[in-house]
Motif scaffolding. Sequence first.
Motif, PDB file in Angstrom:
ATOM      1  N   GLY A 194      38.062 -44.397  81.825  1.00  0.00           N
ATOM      2  CA  GLY A 194      38.324 -43.115  81.209  1.00  0.00           C
ATOM      3  C   GLY A 194      39.508 -43.210  80.265  1.00  0.00           C
ATOM      4  O   GLY A 194      40.173 -44.250  80.142  1.00  0.00           O
ATOM      5  N   THR A 195      39.808 -42.104  79.614  1.00  0.00           N
ATOM      6  CA  THR A 195      40.852 -42.137  78.588  1.00  0.00           C
ATOM      7  C   THR A 195      42.250 -42.305  79.167  1.00  0.00           C
ATOM      8  O   THR A 195      43.167 -42.710  78.451  1.00  0.00           O
ATOM      9  CB  THR A 195      40.788 -40.874  77.728  1.00  0.00           C
ATOM     10  OG1 THR A 195      40.899 -39.717  78.574  1.00  0.00           O
ATOM     11  CG2 THR A 195      39.472 -40.798  76.962  1.00  0.00           C
ATOM     12  N   THR A 198      42.295 -46.059  78.797  1.00  0.00           N
ATOM     13  CA  THR A 198      42.219 -46.616  77.441  1.00  0.00           C
ATOM     14  C   THR A 198      43.408 -46.203  76.591  1.00  0.00           C
ATOM     15  O   THR A 198      43.761 -46.887  75.628  1.00  0.00           O
ATOM     16  CB  THR A 198      40.929 -46.171  76.731  1.00  0.00           C
ATOM     17  OG1 THR A 198      40.933 -44.747  76.574  1.00  0.00           O
ATOM     18  CG2 THR A 198      39.700 -46.604  77.523  1.00  0.00           C
ATOM     19  N   ASP A 200      43.585 -43.751  74.541  1.00  0.00           N
ATOM     20  CA  ASP A 200      43.227 -43.058  73.306  1.00  0.00           C
ATOM     21  C   ASP A 200      42.131 -42.048  73.609  1.00  0.00           C
ATOM     22  O   ASP A 200      41.889 -41.714  74.774  1.00  0.00           O
ATOM     23  CB  ASP A 200      42.829 -44.043  72.201  1.00  0.00           C
ATOM     24  CG  ASP A 200      41.616 -44.902  72.569  1.00  0.00           C
ATOM     25  OD1 ASP A 200      40.846 -44.505  73.478  1.00  0.00           O
ATOM     26  OD2 ASP A 200      41.425 -45.968  71.958  1.00  0.00           O
ATOM     27  N   SER A 201      41.451 -41.569  72.588  1.00  0.00           N
ATOM     28  CA  SER A 201      40.479 -40.495  72.792  1.00  0.00           C
ATOM     29  C   SER A 201      39.116 -40.981  73.251  1.00  0.00           C
ATOM     30  O   SER A 201      38.245 -40.171  73.562  1.00  0.00           O
ATOM     31  CB  SER A 201      40.307 -39.704  71.489  1.00  0.00           C
ATOM     32  OG  SER A 201      39.806 -40.548  70.456  1.00  0.00           O
ATOM     33  N   SER A 202      38.920 -42.293  73.307  1.00  0.00           N
ATOM     34  CA  SER A 202      37.603 -42.811  73.662  1.00  0.00           C
ATOM     35  C   SER A 202      37.616 -43.512  75.008  1.00  0.00           C
ATOM     36  O   SER A 202      38.491 -44.344  75.283  1.00  0.00           O
ATOM     37  CB  SER A 202      37.107 -43.804  72.603  1.00  0.00           C
ATOM     38  OG  SER A 202      35.877 -44.396  73.012  1.00  0.00           O
ATOM     39  N   PRO A 203      36.626 -43.227  75.865  1.00  0.00           N
ATOM     40  CA  PRO A 203      36.440 -44.059  77.056  1.00  0.00           C
ATOM     41  C   PRO A 203      35.869 -45.411  76.638  1.00  0.00           C
ATOM     42  O   PRO A 203      35.554 -45.632  75.455  1.00  0.00           O
ATOM     43  CB  PRO A 203      35.441 -43.254  77.883  1.00  0.00           C
ATOM     44  CG  PRO A 203      34.619 -42.535  76.851  1.00  0.00           C
ATOM     45  CD  PRO A 203      35.576 -42.204  75.728  1.00  0.00           C
ATOM     46  N   ARG A 384      30.917 -40.243  74.371  1.00  0.00           N
ATOM     47  CA  ARG A 384      31.816 -39.764  73.326  1.00  0.00           C
ATOM     48  C   ARG A 384      32.363 -38.380  73.698  1.00  0.00           C
ATOM     49  O   ARG A 384      31.618 -37.491  74.119  1.00  0.00           O
ATOM     50  CB  ARG A 384      31.050 -39.669  71.999  1.00  0.00           C
ATOM     51  CG  ARG A 384      31.916 -39.267  70.801  1.00  0.00           C
ATOM     52  CD  ARG A 384      31.078 -39.085  69.543  1.00  0.00           C
ATOM     53  NE  ARG A 384      30.381 -40.308  69.168  1.00  0.00           N
ATOM     54  CZ  ARG A 384      30.934 -41.308  68.479  1.00  0.00           C
ATOM     55  NH1 ARG A 384      32.208 -41.226  68.112  1.00  0.00           N
ATOM     56  NH2 ARG A 384      30.214 -42.378  68.172  1.00  0.00           N
ATOM     57  N   ALA A 387      36.550 -37.547  78.698  1.00  0.00           N
ATOM     58  CA  ALA A 387      37.731 -38.268  79.173  1.00  0.00           C
ATOM     59  C   ALA A 387      37.438 -39.081  80.419  1.00  0.00           C
ATOM     60  O   ALA A 387      38.209 -39.974  80.777  1.00  0.00           O
ATOM     61  CB  ALA A 387      38.862 -37.277  79.458  1.00  0.00           C
ATOM     62  N   ASP A 458      39.082 -40.245  85.408  1.00  0.00           N
ATOM     63  CA  ASP A 458      39.629 -40.481  84.075  1.00  0.00           C
ATOM     64  C   ASP A 458      40.403 -41.795  83.997  1.00  0.00           C
ATOM     65  O   ASP A 458      40.861 -42.172  82.924  1.00  0.00           O
ATOM     66  CB  ASP A 458      40.504 -39.313  83.612  1.00  0.00           C
ATOM     67  CG  ASP A 458      41.753 -39.121  84.462  1.00  0.00           C
ATOM     68  OD1 ASP A 458      41.995 -39.928  85.380  1.00  0.00           O
ATOM     69  OD2 ASP A 458      42.491 -38.150  84.202  1.00  0.00           O
ATOM     70  N   THR A 511      41.886 -51.956  76.408  1.00  0.00           N
ATOM     71  CA  THR A 511      41.385 -52.133  75.052  1.00  0.00           C
ATOM     72  C   THR A 511      40.236 -53.129  75.058  1.00  0.00           C
ATOM     73  O   THR A 511      40.026 -53.862  76.030  1.00  0.00           O
ATOM     74  CB  THR A 511      42.491 -52.662  74.133  1.00  0.00           C
ATOM     75  OG1 THR A 511      42.882 -53.969  74.596  1.00  0.00           O
ATOM     76  CG2 THR A 511      43.707 -51.736  74.143  1.00  0.00           C
ATOM     77  N   ARG A 705      32.827 -48.666  72.972  1.00  0.00           N
ATOM     78  CA  ARG A 705      33.693 -47.493  72.888  1.00  0.00           C
ATOM     79  C   ARG A 705      33.251 -46.641  71.703  1.00  0.00           C
ATOM     80  O   ARG A 705      32.438 -47.081  70.875  1.00  0.00           O
ATOM     81  CB  ARG A 705      35.169 -47.877  72.768  1.00  0.00           C
ATOM     82  CG  ARG A 705      35.509 -48.715  71.556  1.00  0.00           C
ATOM     83  CD  ARG A 705      36.964 -49.184  71.588  1.00  0.00           C
ATOM     84  NE  ARG A 705      37.906 -48.080  71.552  1.00  0.00           N
ATOM     85  CZ  ARG A 705      38.369 -47.525  70.423  1.00  0.00           C
ATOM     86  NH1 ARG A 705      37.973 -47.979  69.240  1.00  0.00           N
ATOM     87  NH2 ARG A 705      39.222 -46.524  70.471  1.00  0.00           N
TER      88      ARG A 705
END
Length: 765
Positions: A194-195, A198, A200-203, A384, A387, A458, A511, A705
């Motif tokens: 989940g975000t 990560t 950032d805004s993408s899982p 997309r 979270a 998340d 990442t 992602r």
Amino acid sequence: MGVPHIKAGDWAGAGYGYGYAQAQDNLCTMADGFLTYRGERSEFFGAQAKPPASSTIGKPANIDSDFFHRHVITDEVIDAMDRAQPAAIRGMVEGFAAGYNRYVRDLKSGAVDKGNAHAACRSEAWVRPVSSTDIFRRMYATNLAAGYSNFLSNIANAAPPGAGVSSPGASDAQPMALQVGGAAGVGSNMIGFGTAATGDSSPLLFGNPHWYWRGPDRFYQAQLTIPGQLDASGTSFLGVPVLLIGFNNDIAWSHTVSAARRFGLYQLALVPGDATSYLRDGKPVKMQARGITVKVKRASGRVEPVTRTLYASEYGPLVNLGAINPALAWNRSAAFAIRDINADNFRTFRTWLRWAQAKSLDELMAIQREEASIPWVNTVAVGRGSAQAWYGDVGAVPNVSREQVANCTTPAGKAMEAVLPRVPVFDGSRSACDWQTDADSVQKGAIGASRMPNLLRDDYVANMNDSYWLANPKAPLTGYPAIFGPTGSDAQSFRTRLGHLIAQGTAKGATVEAIERATLDSRAYTAELFKAPALEMVCGVPRIEVKGDAQTGESFSPPRGVDTGPACEVLKAWNNTGVASARGAHVWDEFWARAVRLPADKLYAVPFSANDPIGTPRGLKASAADDLRQAFGAAVLRVQASGYALDAPRGEALFVTRNGRKVPLSGGCDTQGYFTVMCSENPLDKGGYTMDGDPNGNSYMQIVRFPAGGVEAHTLLSFSLSDDPASAHNADYTRAYSAGQWLRLPFSESEIKADAAYSSVTIRE
């Protein structure tokens, strides 16, 4: 790497292109597989020959395979499956058969691939056109991997007392197997971040099936596009026109083999004097007798018909359980039938196609609950704008209550519990023992979706083939029906433990680059845990008198002496990984394969604890020293017999051959706790850990992602797209895998056309 992007104007066209592409790359394997599903192997290869590669049915004798497939995949079953499909799938199936046939026709006429393409089979009579029915047979066979398929010869040889199978060349019943892929099974890794992980805004999704490298169940990678209706990339088995694992513009998913049982047994009380009738609620029920004839090629080359009469009950086919105990064979008073929940599950491919069209994680989850069809795997998915990451063991699972387990399990069922744990073995003479149906059950006898394990997080969710219990150790799942798997009673595999440590270690930093590194660094977790104390025990003794080898069953008289110094020095210097350059990994592998044969209570200093499932068991008992020295000595003897140096690089002992050249590989087997699985069935002293035979391991791998405005996907197909040695794509992906070079996969049409390797071919008829 030759990954095809199939673009068509309708469903039949997409299937046509996909069938053509698969055949162009893997014709011989596909044609051989279609013989299997039609029950025609014996006609061309003889009764006792076996398939050239393992699959979810193992490697049974052709005669048993033929009778099994004709018995359980009947015309009536295929008609029912066909009727249950939406027009889109029927179109893809029809198109796939036509595309496959087009390639076969063009190849045999010399219109395409005039060189050495498919030299092993292109002129063979068994390479011939297929029908939509053949494709549906192949698809339906996929359903049975966790049930009927593990009892293939037991079903094909089930006969009433005194009758036997009415043909020569009958095979012995196979031993029981509960896992997809046989006694040892095959496995996979998957992690959904989940975000919160990560940053950032993408899982992010990491999918890593460990699967067959050869045979009809090997994966094939492609992208399928019908403008306005479908645009998805991923993988399916050969002969299957629907993507089973993959992603689209908005969601990505992967699977691992589930611990849930997907079948059960019914003990039938037979009518006195009639071994082919059974009692149900006091009334006699006649079994359905099926006289099945297959053609068999004799040693002389002559083809003759062979007939067996096999039987089915309302629960499913009769099965010979004599492999467990001769007393469980079909006798004059009792017999056993097997019920596979997926035998009546015609929703699987509809689910996968709907996922390929889904626009959000919420939609994927809703489809999974609505269809409750996923046949024998767990699911992890991300989407997309979401979270959280999703885990679910939501599919077709037998619905048996605690009360039924207590009241319906027969004495024979209780006796079989040790070899068939969590498999319902019920009294077939009472309707009260029928599998139950919930208010939200999609299928009769299946658990409703509201009572199936699932989790949204998340940070991350994961599965590495242990049960649903620890999809995330911070939020253990409990309270679900026992048939889904143990919760807190069984130690997690070393691969599961390492997988969670990898996931936790990338918290706030999941990442693409970090996951690429972590999943291919080939850590051997048992070495991280146990190498230091093990070497302290075994290396303090300069010489070991080895009495035998527990791995092979050999006894040495007189004992064989082994100097510990050289192997100890190699292992002390070894970096505890299976990367291709690591020296000494094979010594540890041979040692631990023998050490772990000790019972857990004699081996580990700290036993498994449900309160610390990722940290236990750990340490080695001092009292195990003598046994560990024997294991170490036997391992060194095995390495010496192999001809490989103690400090040989991993890639010298673990390899695959492509066109006469060895490609070094990284990884190892599940037993030693490798997360990077590359597991050869070949003994080290019989030519090394070659992946040329019948192995399993990393197969289709994806990291996906969803950055703003696009999809970022990185993939590997470890064995390459084509199994034809003459193909340009027989080894290219494999060499990239060997070098750890993930493919940045283009997804949008503009990305695809801009790719340096882009080329376009149009086919139609």
